[in-house]
Write an enzyme that holds these catalytic residues in place. Structure first.
Site, short mmCIF file in Angstrom:
data_model
loop_
_atom_site.label_atom_id
_atom_site.label_comp_id
_atom_site.label_asym_id
_atom_site.label_seq_id
_atom_site.Cartn_x
_atom_site.Cartn_y
_atom_site.Cartn_z
N CYS A 139 -18.38 -1.27 15.34
CA CYS A 139 -19.33 -0.15 15.35
C CYS A 139 -19.92 0.02 13.96
CB CYS A 139 -18.63 1.12 15.81
SG CYS A 139 -19.76 2.48 16.14
N GLU A 140 -20.70 -0.96 13.55
CA GLU A 140 -21.25 -1.02 12.21
C GLU A 140 -22.46 -1.94 12.24
OE1 GLU A 140 -20.86 0.47 8.39
OE2 GLU A 140 -19.17 0.56 9.78
N TYR B 88 -20.45 -9.47 0.37
CA TYR B 88 -21.14 -10.28 -0.63
C TYR B 88 -22.47 -10.86 -0.16
CZ TYR B 88 -16.33 -10.53 -2.49
OH TYR B 88 -15.07 -10.25 -2.95
N PRO C 180 -7.14 -23.44 -8.33
CA PRO C 180 -8.01 -23.47 -7.15
C PRO C 180 -7.37 -22.77 -5.96
CG PRO C 180 -6.93 -25.57 -7.41
CD PRO C 180 -6.53 -24.75 -8.60
N GLY C 181 -8.13 -21.97 -5.28
CA GLY C 181 -7.68 -21.35 -4.04
C GLY C 181 -8.66 -21.67 -2.94
N ARG C 182 -9.88 -21.15 -3.10
CA ARG C 182 -10.95 -21.40 -2.13
C ARG C 182 -11.21 -22.89 -1.94
NH1 ARG C 182 -15.27 -17.87 -1.67
NH2 ARG C 182 -14.78 -17.12 -3.77
N TYR D 64 -10.11 -16.11 1.90
CA TYR D 64 -10.58 -14.72 1.80
C TYR D 64 -11.13 -14.16 3.10
CZ TYR D 64 -10.09 -16.04 -3.05
OH TYR D 64 -9.59 -16.50 -4.24
#
Length: 454
Positions: free
Chosen positions: A380-381, A353, A306-308, A410
């Site tokens: 600027c996107e 995502y 597990p990370g998240r 992340y």
């Protein structure tokens, strides 16, 4: 970017969903949100915005939850790619968990934190000779083999170091979890691992067993990330155990470990529910034991990554609200654009995502009627969107501090310097105290890296 619309009443907007926000977050009587007793506006004023605020006790408690669910801390490997600093590595060490790294620098950072090398597992589809040599010389517990070329290289390096390196083989069991294509990692047409279906996984196991300086002790698989359906984990385990049975029958060895990866889903928004880790663990371990018995082999120890699920819910990113603009969408709709002083440089996941998040004003109560809103960053996107489509109170104002929950995994790890934004400061909080973890990047940091002579 998804178009789901989050509808919150005034009272609802002032509430903090406990399954999304850190366990020690609460809104005080004056409307200010605190974590572990520390007011978020005070952190924002001292460290600037954006700033990541990590609830240390939340992080540690999730380490313990995983350890309890899967039979002890030694069976849980924190996936450091989610978020890693020396302080994080020390928390993981103190809680008794092992650590997964996916790059040479992740390994070097862990070693710099004095994390025990024997409790480190190294991943990666393109490990360099330098990375593999460091694994061997540092005494890394396991290297997860991802290709035939890597297997040969690692064997050669271990021989040159007069060492034997313990390895696991990464297997693609052909199970596609219900997740985004970019984070599904178990189907055939992708870069990781050896295929069960084609026989390359069996060939890799034979090659590892025959290698003079490698010791095969387990198999590894990973079905994806942000997965809520436990059936995928069970099916993958059943398919991989068939390879265990063949290895036992034809090679005469019993592999002690089965690493089923991570990917356990968390709640990012109020209407989502996190995966029930205890239920999944019980179901998974029972399934592995039953399948092993049917195959007539000893059940391997199940390892998870597990990370998240550990880092994600522990952290809130605090921004300051800047420009607010009402945009005419059509004859019936006006959308309010709420700009904050960060965005895709500190959280690329919504752009990458279509991920959704829970954001609330954390410096006061908001009282006005909700209106259709979009929270956007300062880059600027046009795709620099944090909250795509929600109903926010109309009194959200310039100068408010806004917190975005569940940003521990992340976000900083995938951050960038787009538009020369410096990566934010990171602090941890515990028992009313703030501890700096990472400094904010400044223009001086950028200039210091340049090779330029006036």
């Amino acid at each position: 970017m998804t178009e789901s619309l989050s509808k919150l009443s005034n009272e609802g907007f002032n509430e903090l969903p406990s399954h999304v926000w850190p366990r020690n977050a609460c809104r005080q009587e004056d409307g200010v949100v605190t974590i572990a007793g520390v007011p978020l506006p005070e952190i924002a004023e001292e460290y600037g915005t954006p700033v990541f605020v990590v609830d240390e006790d939340d992080f540690r408690s999730r380490c313990r939850d995983m350890a309890e669910a899967f039979g002890g801390p030694s069976n849980v490997h924190y996936a450091s790619k989610a978020f890693l600093t020396r302080r994080i590595a020390r928390w993981v060490d103190e809680e008794g968990l092992s650590l997964d790294v996916a790059s040479e620098n992740e390994l070097r950072l862990a070693l710099a934190a004095n994390f025990p090398a024997a409790r480190i597992t190294a991943h990666g589809n393109n490990k360099t000779a330098s990375f593999l040599r460091l694994c061997v010389t540092a005494g890394v517990g396991h290297v997860v083999i991802d290709s035939a070329q890597e297997l040969e290289l690692l064997d050669m390096i271990a021989r040159s170091e007069n060492a034997t390196q313990e390895v696991w083989i990464r297997v693609k069991p052909g199970v596609e979890a219900h997740t985004h294509e970019f984070i599904a990692t178990s189907h055939e047409d992708q870069k990781f691992g050896f295929s069960l279906a084609s026989g390359s996984a069996w060939a890799a196991a034979v090659a590892a067993q025959n290698a003079e300086n490698l010791e095969l002790s387990g198999l590894h698989c990973h079905v994806g990330s942000q997965v809520f359906d436990a059936d995928g984990f069970k099916l993958a385990a059943e398919r991989v155990l068939e390879l265990y049975s063949r290895i036992h029958a034809e090679l005469g060895i019993s592999l002690p470990y089965l690493d089923l990866g991570g990917g356990y889903g968390i709640a990012y928004t109020e209407d989502e529910q996190p995966l029930d880790v205890n239920a999944v663990a019980q179901d998974l371990l029972t399934s592995v034991g039953k399948m092993a018995a049917e195959l007539g082999i000893e059940a391997p120890t199940v390892v998870v990554e597990p990370g998240r699920a550990i880092a994600g819910p522990s952290t809130v990113t605090v921004y300051e609200v800047g420009t607010i603009k009402d945009v005419h969408v059509d004859d019936e709709t006006t959308r309010r654009y709420i700009s904050v002083d960060g965005g895709m440089s500190d959280n690329i996941r919504p752009a990458l995502y279509g991920s959704e998040y829970d954001a609330r004003v954390v410096s006061r109560f908001t009282d006005e009627e909700p209106i259709t809103s979009r929270v956007v960053g300062s880059h600027c996107e046009s795709g620099d969107i944090i909250i795509n489509n929600a109903q926010y109170p109309s009194d959200v104002a310039t100068g408010d501090f806004m917190g975005v929950a569940a940003t521990g995994a992340y976000c900083y790890a995938m951050s960038s310097n787009y538009n020369l934004f410096g990566r934010p400061a990171v602090v941890s909080v515990r028992s009313g105290q703030v501890t700096p973890m990472l400094k904010r990047e400044t223009i001086d940091d950028f200039l210091a890296r340049e090779s330029f002579e006036a």
